[in-house]
Design a protein around this motif. Structure first.
Motif, PDB file in Angstrom:
ATOM      1  N   LEU A  60       0.831  -1.208   0.000  1.00 23.92           N
ATOM      2  CA  LEU A  60       0.000   0.000   0.000  1.00 23.92           C
ATOM      3  C   LEU A  60       0.867   1.261   0.000  1.00 23.92           C
ATOM      4  O   LEU A  60       0.557   2.231  -0.707  1.00 23.92           O
ATOM      5  CB  LEU A  60      -0.931  -0.002   1.210  1.00 23.92           C
ATOM      6  CG  LEU A  60      -2.101  -0.987   1.135  1.00 23.92           C
ATOM      7  CD1 LEU A  60      -2.730  -1.181   2.519  1.00 23.92           C
ATOM      8  CD2 LEU A  60      -3.151  -0.507   0.139  1.00 23.92           C
ATOM      9  N   ALA A  61       1.950   1.255   0.780  1.00 24.40           N
ATOM     10  CA  ALA A  61       2.848   2.414   0.801  1.00 24.40           C
ATOM     11  C   ALA A  61       3.474   2.619  -0.572  1.00 24.40           C
ATOM     12  O   ALA A  61       3.575   3.762  -1.060  1.00 24.40           O
ATOM     13  CB  ALA A  61       3.927   2.225   1.859  1.00 24.40           C
ATOM     14  N   TRP A  62       3.888   1.542  -1.202  1.00 28.73           N
ATOM     15  CA  TRP A  62       4.456   1.647  -2.548  1.00 28.73           C
ATOM     16  C   TRP A  62       3.407   2.162  -3.534  1.00 28.73           C
ATOM     17  O   TRP A  62       3.724   2.949  -4.426  1.00 28.73           O
ATOM     18  CB  TRP A  62       4.979   0.294  -3.003  1.00 28.73           C
ATOM     19  CG  TRP A  62       6.260  -0.106  -2.339  1.00 28.73           C
ATOM     20  CD1 TRP A  62       7.105   0.693  -1.627  1.00 28.73           C
ATOM     21  CD2 TRP A  62       6.831  -1.420  -2.311  1.00 28.73           C
ATOM     22  NE1 TRP A  62       8.184  -0.039  -1.156  1.00 28.73           N
ATOM     23  CE2 TRP A  62       8.035  -1.327  -1.563  1.00 28.73           C
ATOM     24  CE3 TRP A  62       6.460  -2.658  -2.834  1.00 28.73           C
ATOM     25  CZ2 TRP A  62       8.861  -2.437  -1.354  1.00 28.73           C
ATOM     26  CZ3 TRP A  62       7.277  -3.757  -2.632  1.00 28.73           C
ATOM     27  CH2 TRP A  62       8.469  -3.648  -1.894  1.00 28.73           C
ATOM     28  N   ALA A  63       2.168   1.711  -3.373  1.00 29.28           N
ATOM     29  CA  ALA A  63       1.095   2.186  -4.253  1.00 29.28           C
ATOM     30  C   ALA A  63       0.834   3.672  -4.047  1.00 29.28           C
ATOM     31  O   ALA A  63       0.545   4.404  -5.007  1.00 29.28           O
ATOM     32  CB  ALA A  63      -0.176   1.375  -4.009  1.00 29.28           C
ATOM     33  N   ILE A  64       0.920   4.134  -2.808  1.00 24.42           N
ATOM     34  CA  ILE A  64       0.753   5.568  -2.526  1.00 24.42           C
ATOM     35  C   ILE A  64       1.855   6.372  -3.204  1.00 24.42           C
ATOM     36  O   ILE A  64       1.591   7.411  -3.830  1.00 24.42           O
ATOM     37  CB  ILE A  64       0.749   5.813  -1.001  1.00 24.42           C
ATOM     38  CG1 ILE A  64      -0.546   5.267  -0.379  1.00 24.42           C
ATOM     39  CG2 ILE A  64       0.905   7.304  -0.688  1.00 24.42           C
ATOM     40  CD1 ILE A  64      -0.544   5.240   1.138  1.00 24.42           C
ATOM     41  N   ILE A  65       3.094   5.903  -3.091  1.00 23.51           N
ATOM     42  CA  ILE A  65       4.216   6.578  -3.742  1.00 23.51           C
ATOM     43  C   ILE A  65       3.983   6.662  -5.243  1.00 23.51           C
ATOM     44  O   ILE A  65       4.167   7.720  -5.867  1.00 23.51           O
ATOM     45  CB  ILE A  65       5.538   5.839  -3.442  1.00 23.51           C
ATOM     46  CG1 ILE A  65       5.904   5.978  -1.960  1.00 23.51           C
ATOM     47  CG2 ILE A  65       6.667   6.354  -4.339  1.00 23.51           C
ATOM     48  CD1 ILE A  65       7.029   5.067  -1.508  1.00 23.51           C
ATOM     49  N   ARG A  66       3.543   5.564  -5.826  1.00 20.85           N
ATOM     50  CA  ARG A  66       3.288   5.524  -7.271  1.00 20.85           C
ATOM     51  C   ARG A  66       2.146   6.472  -7.656  1.00 20.85           C
ATOM     52  O   ARG A  66       2.266   7.243  -8.615  1.00 20.85           O
ATOM     53  CB  ARG A  66       2.953   4.082  -7.665  1.00 20.85           C
ATOM     54  CG  ARG A  66       2.578   3.897  -9.125  1.00 20.85           C
ATOM     55  CD  ARG A  66       2.260   2.429  -9.411  1.00 20.85           C
ATOM     56  NE  ARG A  66       1.666   2.286 -10.728  1.00 20.85           N
ATOM     57  CZ  ARG A  66       2.351   2.162 -11.862  1.00 20.85           C
ATOM     58  NH1 ARG A  66       3.670   2.179 -11.822  1.00 20.85           N
ATOM     59  NH2 ARG A  66       1.738   2.039 -13.017  1.00 20.85           N
ATOM     60  N   LEU A 106       8.407  11.956  -0.350  1.00 17.18           N
ATOM     61  CA  LEU A 106       8.239  10.684  -1.056  1.00 17.18           C
ATOM     62  C   LEU A 106       9.584   9.996  -1.277  1.00 17.18           C
ATOM     63  O   LEU A 106       9.688   8.773  -1.153  1.00 17.18           O
ATOM     64  CB  LEU A 106       7.567  10.925  -2.415  1.00 17.18           C
ATOM     65  CG  LEU A 106       6.068  11.179  -2.410  1.00 17.18           C
ATOM     66  CD1 LEU A 106       5.625  11.711  -3.770  1.00 17.18           C
ATOM     67  CD2 LEU A 106       5.292   9.904  -2.071  1.00 17.18           C
ATOM     68  N   THR A 107      10.597  10.770  -1.610  1.00 16.70           N
ATOM     69  CA  THR A 107      11.925  10.194  -1.831  1.00 16.70           C
ATOM     70  C   THR A 107      12.448   9.551  -0.568  1.00 16.70           C
ATOM     71  O   THR A 107      12.992   8.433  -0.587  1.00 16.70           O
ATOM     72  CB  THR A 107      12.899  11.287  -2.318  1.00 16.70           C
ATOM     73  OG1 THR A 107      12.421  11.809  -3.555  1.00 16.70           O
ATOM     74  CG2 THR A 107      14.292  10.725  -2.520  1.00 16.70           C
ATOM     75  N   ASP A 108      12.287  10.231   0.554  1.00 16.96           N
ATOM     76  CA  ASP A 108      12.723   9.681   1.838  1.00 16.96           C
ATOM     77  C   ASP A 108      11.972   8.393   2.150  1.00 16.96           C
ATOM     78  O   ASP A 108      12.560   7.392   2.573  1.00 16.96           O
ATOM     79  CB  ASP A 108      12.489  10.720   2.933  1.00 16.96           C
ATOM     80  CG  ASP A 108      13.120  10.333   4.258  1.00 16.96           C
ATOM     81  OD1 ASP A 108      14.111   9.581   4.246  1.00 16.96           O
ATOM     82  OD2 ASP A 108      12.615  10.764   5.309  1.00 16.96           O
ATOM     83  N   LEU A 109      10.664   8.407   1.895  1.00 18.65           N
ATOM     84  CA  LEU A 109       9.850   7.218   2.157  1.00 18.65           C
ATOM     85  C   LEU A 109      10.209   6.093   1.196  1.00 18.65           C
ATOM     86  O   LEU A 109      10.291   4.921   1.588  1.00 18.65           O
ATOM     87  CB  LEU A 109       8.373   7.584   2.005  1.00 18.65           C
ATOM     88  CG  LEU A 109       7.350   6.609   2.569  1.00 18.65           C
ATOM     89  CD1 LEU A 109       7.408   6.605   4.097  1.00 18.65           C
ATOM     90  CD2 LEU A 109       5.949   6.988   2.113  1.00 18.65           C
ATOM     91  N   ASN A 110      10.425   6.423  -0.065  1.00 20.30           N
ATOM     92  CA  ASN A 110      10.731   5.429  -1.081  1.00 20.30           C
ATOM     93  C   ASN A 110      12.033   4.697  -0.785  1.00 20.30           C
ATOM     94  O   ASN A 110      12.181   3.515  -1.108  1.00 20.30           O
ATOM     95  CB  ASN A 110      10.815   6.111  -2.448  1.00 20.30           C
ATOM     96  CG  ASN A 110      10.907   5.128  -3.593  1.00 20.30           C
ATOM     97  OD1 ASN A 110      10.026   4.294  -3.780  1.00 20.30           O
ATOM     98  ND2 ASN A 110      11.970   5.223  -4.368  1.00 20.30           N
ATOM     99  N   PRO A 171       6.279   9.653 -14.701  1.00 23.27           N
ATOM    100  CA  PRO A 171       7.117   8.848 -13.804  1.00 23.27           C
ATOM    101  C   PRO A 171       6.308   8.338 -12.613  1.00 23.27           C
ATOM    102  O   PRO A 171       5.404   9.025 -12.134  1.00 23.27           O
ATOM    103  CB  PRO A 171       8.205   9.818 -13.356  1.00 23.27           C
ATOM    104  CG  PRO A 171       7.610  11.169 -13.555  1.00 23.27           C
ATOM    105  CD  PRO A 171       6.673  11.060 -14.712  1.00 23.27           C
ATOM    106  N   SER A 172       6.634   7.156 -12.153  1.00 23.06           N
ATOM    107  CA  SER A 172       5.917   6.553 -11.027  1.00 23.06           C
ATOM    108  C   SER A 172       6.747   6.536  -9.754  1.00 23.06           C
ATOM    109  O   SER A 172       6.362   5.898  -8.771  1.00 23.06           O
ATOM    110  CB  SER A 172       5.469   5.139 -11.380  1.00 23.06           C
ATOM    111  OG  SER A 172       6.580   4.338 -11.738  1.00 23.06           O
ATOM    112  N   ARG A 173       7.882   7.203  -9.784  1.00 20.44           N
ATOM    113  CA  ARG A 173       8.718   7.388  -8.596  1.00 20.44           C
ATOM    114  C   ARG A 173       8.999   8.889  -8.443  1.00 20.44           C
ATOM    115  O   ARG A 173       8.946   9.623  -9.425  1.00 20.44           O
ATOM    116  CB  ARG A 173      10.045   6.640  -8.731  1.00 20.44           C
ATOM    117  CG  ARG A 173       9.933   5.128  -8.973  1.00 20.44           C
ATOM    118  CD  ARG A 173       9.507   4.386  -7.737  1.00 20.44           C
ATOM    119  NE  ARG A 173       9.477   2.946  -7.958  1.00 20.44           N
ATOM    120  CZ  ARG A 173      10.430   2.096  -7.588  1.00 20.44           C
ATOM    121  NH1 ARG A 173      11.515   2.555  -6.975  1.00 20.44           N
ATOM    122  NH2 ARG A 173      10.304   0.807  -7.811  1.00 20.44           N
ATOM    123  N   PRO A 174       9.315   9.336  -7.242  1.00 16.91           N
ATOM    124  CA  PRO A 174       9.610  10.765  -7.061  1.00 16.91           C
ATOM    125  C   PRO A 174      10.975  11.125  -7.644  1.00 16.91           C
ATOM    126  O   PRO A 174      11.943  10.378  -7.503  1.00 16.91           O
ATOM    127  CB  PRO A 174       9.597  10.926  -5.541  1.00 16.91           C
ATOM    128  CG  PRO A 174       9.958   9.569  -5.014  1.00 16.91           C
ATOM    129  CD  PRO A 174       9.369   8.586  -5.975  1.00 16.91           C
TER     130      PRO A 174
END
Length: 210
Positions: A60-66, A106-110, A171-174
């Protein structure tokens, strides 16, 4: 007549890609933005459920980032330049500054792990910033944009089509270092999106969220 932004963006986006199956072309841009916002809220609500396992939280966290990364790119390519034409620089610049803050969070979380004891707190901080940003858009800024001179229902539909098309190379990443204004952001997004897609295939075991 709609602002000139549509003409330029159509050439840059619609001329470069074709619609994909399942893409909605019957909603205006404000409806589509709110749908994206609702998806982000729903993902976080699922994350917070008491019965959500660590493995589910990770996905879910990865989906939020995306979701946030794609949505931000679409707004920066389509919505904020359109706002700039009819509302001036203050509103879009304010929103871009909030996006930059989100990208850094998002980068920190990713780069973090779900097992980090600070992960929940970092995600909560991200969502607090995001929820404020979304409320501000939905309650104040988008209604003002829709009511601005020259913004017709047809124009909002045109922007909706561009908004959906932009997803094809978003893009799907920050990428907080990347430019956030056209035309440079369109080129930058198209260059990093393929790598993000490959990384997401690995992250989501071959089935990234649509």
């Amino acid at each position: 007549m709609a602002p000139d932004f549509v003409t330029h963006t159509v050439q840059q986006i619609l001329g470069a890609v074709t619609p994909v199956r399942g893409m909605s072309l019957s909603k205006n841009v404000i409806q589509l933005i709110k749908e994206d916002h609702d998806r982000a809220r729903s993902l976080y609500e699922q994350y917070k459920l008491p019965g959500t396992t660590a493995a589910q939280k990770k996905m879910l966290a990865w989906a939020i980032i995306r979701e946030i990364s794609i949505h931000s790119a679409k707004e920066e390519e389509v919505v904020y330049p359109a706002m700039r034409e009819v509302m001036g620089d203050l509103t879009p610049d304010h929103l871009l500054n909030e996006h930059q803050q989100l990208k850094e969070l998002l980068t920190d979380l990713n780069d973090d792990s779900i097992t980090d004891p600070n992960f929940d707190g970092k995600l909560q901080e991200l969502m607090e910033v995001l929820l404020h940003h979304m409320r501000e858009e939905e309650v104040d800024l988008l209604p003002r944009f829709a009511a601005a001179e020259g913004v017709t229902s047809e124009y909002l539909m045109q922007l909706g089509r561009l908004f959906e098309q932009a997803k094809l190379h978003a893009p799907s990443r920050p990428h907080p270092w990347a430019p956030n204004k056209p035309p440079l952001n369109i080129a930058a997004n198209a260059s990093v999106a393929p790598l993000d897609f490959v990384r997401d295939l690995i992250r989501f075991e071959g089935a990234p969220p649509l």
